[in-house]
Design a protein around this motif. Structure first.
Motif, PDB file in Angstrom:
ATOM      1  N   SER A 276      39.503  57.377  -0.037  1.00 37.96           N
ATOM      2  CA  SER A 276      38.305  57.055   0.726  1.00 37.96           C
ATOM      3  C   SER A 276      37.952  58.234   1.627  1.00 37.96           C
ATOM      4  O   SER A 276      38.830  58.942   2.103  1.00 37.96           O
ATOM      5  N   GLY A 277      36.666  58.444   1.844  1.00 36.60           N
ATOM      6  CA  GLY A 277      36.231  59.523   2.721  1.00 36.60           C
ATOM      7  C   GLY A 277      35.277  60.495   2.060  1.00 36.60           C
ATOM      8  O   GLY A 277      35.166  61.650   2.478  1.00 36.60           O
ATOM      9  N   ALA A 278      34.567  60.066   1.033  1.00 34.32           N
ATOM     10  CA  ALA A 278      33.626  60.937   0.327  1.00 34.32           C
ATOM     11  C   ALA A 278      32.553  61.498   1.255  1.00 34.32           C
ATOM     12  O   ALA A 278      32.047  62.598   1.020  1.00 34.32           O
ATOM     13  N   ILE A 279      32.238  60.789   2.311  1.00 32.35           N
ATOM     14  CA  ILE A 279      31.218  61.254   3.255  1.00 32.35           C
ATOM     15  C   ILE A 279      31.612  62.581   3.896  1.00 32.35           C
ATOM     16  O   ILE A 279      30.770  63.428   4.177  1.00 32.35           O
ATOM     17  N   TYR A 280      32.917  62.792   4.103  1.00 28.93           N
ATOM     18  CA  TYR A 280      33.385  64.059   4.675  1.00 28.93           C
ATOM     19  C   TYR A 280      33.179  65.204   3.692  1.00 28.93           C
ATOM     20  O   TYR A 280      32.781  66.299   4.079  1.00 28.93           O
TER      21      TYR A 280
ATOM     22  N   PRO B 144      31.124  61.028  20.330  1.00 22.61           N
ATOM     23  CA  PRO B 144      30.151  60.796  19.263  1.00 22.61           C
ATOM     24  C   PRO B 144      29.516  59.410  19.397  1.00 22.61           C
ATOM     25  O   PRO B 144      30.157  58.460  19.834  1.00 22.61           O
ATOM     26  N   THR B 145      28.238  59.343  19.018  1.00 27.22           N
ATOM     27  CA  THR B 145      27.524  58.067  19.136  1.00 27.22           C
ATOM     28  C   THR B 145      27.048  57.534  17.786  1.00 27.22           C
ATOM     29  O   THR B 145      26.371  56.515  17.742  1.00 27.22           O
ATOM     30  N   SER B 146      27.401  58.226  16.704  1.00 24.12           N
ATOM     31  CA  SER B 146      27.010  57.763  15.374  1.00 24.12           C
ATOM     32  C   SER B 146      28.097  58.134  14.374  1.00 24.12           C
ATOM     33  O   SER B 146      28.938  59.009  14.642  1.00 24.12           O
ATOM     34  N   VAL B 147      28.073  57.493  13.229  1.00 26.07           N
ATOM     35  CA  VAL B 147      29.020  57.822  12.165  1.00 26.07           C
ATOM     36  C   VAL B 147      28.845  59.283  11.768  1.00 26.07           C
ATOM     37  O   VAL B 147      29.825  60.011  11.558  1.00 26.07           O
ATOM     38  N   GLU B 148      27.608  59.736  11.684  1.00 24.04           N
ATOM     39  CA  GLU B 148      27.338  61.128  11.320  1.00 24.04           C
ATOM     40  C   GLU B 148      28.027  62.090  12.289  1.00 24.04           C
ATOM     41  O   GLU B 148      28.617  63.097  11.871  1.00 24.04           O
ATOM     42  N   GLU B 149      27.995  61.793  13.571  1.00 26.22           N
ATOM     43  CA  GLU B 149      28.647  62.661  14.554  1.00 26.22           C
ATOM     44  C   GLU B 149      30.166  62.623  14.414  1.00 26.22           C
ATOM     45  O   GLU B 149      30.830  63.647  14.599  1.00 26.22           O
ATOM     46  N   TYR B 150      30.734  61.462  14.089  1.00 23.35           N
ATOM     47  CA  TYR B 150      32.181  61.372  13.834  1.00 23.35           C
ATOM     48  C   TYR B 150      32.546  62.269  12.658  1.00 23.35           C
ATOM     49  O   TYR B 150      33.507  63.035  12.706  1.00 23.35           O
TER      50      TYR B 150
END
Length: 190
Positions: free
Chosen positions: A16-20, A158-164
């Motif tokens: 898991s972690g394709a977003i990275y 961070p305030t969003s998933v994108e920032e994480y």
């Protein structure tokens, strides 16, 4: 090699972690040569809702190699790369690399990096980690690999998933030589 563009190999496995991986591909400005495992494609489809993961990443890389192609240039130490980033790195991939198993292009490229003393960055996305995986990571670290558990920094709030996601990817980008200038209290160094 200092005048030539940097070559970064990128492996995407079935953890898991394709977003990275997608964020790294979009933001790394160097030439990227990508290998996606069968399960990496499945996770990209599930987590990123991509009908065709290879088509989606194609604009962000110089070339995509099949994980089954052990005749690809990345399988040989005679072809220079500046770093190999496996993001995300599954624990089974870690186990194969630590055991010297080079049965896929991802694991073979990692073996080449270890034997040629090239930068190997393993972004492990699993929790908790078994004692066996911890030992394997320690062995790989002793052999020169950089072990980077996917653990986004929180000091910049961070305030969003994108920032994480970007917080962790910034750390990886720094390790391949791209200064993103977002260190903790980095402005105090100016």
């Amino acid at each position: 090699m200092s005048d030539s563009p940097k070559r970064i190999a990128v492996g995407i496995t079935g953890s898991s972690g394709a977003i990275y991986a997608m964020d790294f591909l979009k933001r790394c400005r160097y030439d990227k040569y990508v290998i996606v495992s069968k399960w990496g494609k499945a996770v990209m489809k599930d987590e990123l809702a991509l009908a065709d993961p290879l088509a989606a990443i194609s604009p962000y890389c110089k070339k995509i190699f099949a994980d089954s192609d052990l005749t690809a240039p990345l399988a040989s130490g005679t072809n220079h790369i500046d770093a190999f980033v496996i993001l995300p790195a599954s624990t089974s991939t870690i186990g194969k690399i630590a055991s010297g198993v080079g049965d896929t292009l991802i694991t073979r490229t990692a073996a080449v990096c270890l034997k040629e003393r090239r930068k190997l960055i393993l972004c492990v996305r699993e929790t908790p980690l078994s004692t066996l995986t911890l030992r394997q990571c320690a062995d790989l670290s002793a052999d020169g690999a950089l072990i980077m558990p996917i653990s986004p920094p929180l000091y910049f709030v961070p305030t969003s998933v994108e920032e994480y996601v970007q917080g962790f990817v910034n750390k990886v980008l720094n390790h391949v030589g791209i200064d993103v200038g977002t260190g903790w209290r980095s402005e105090e160094l100016e």
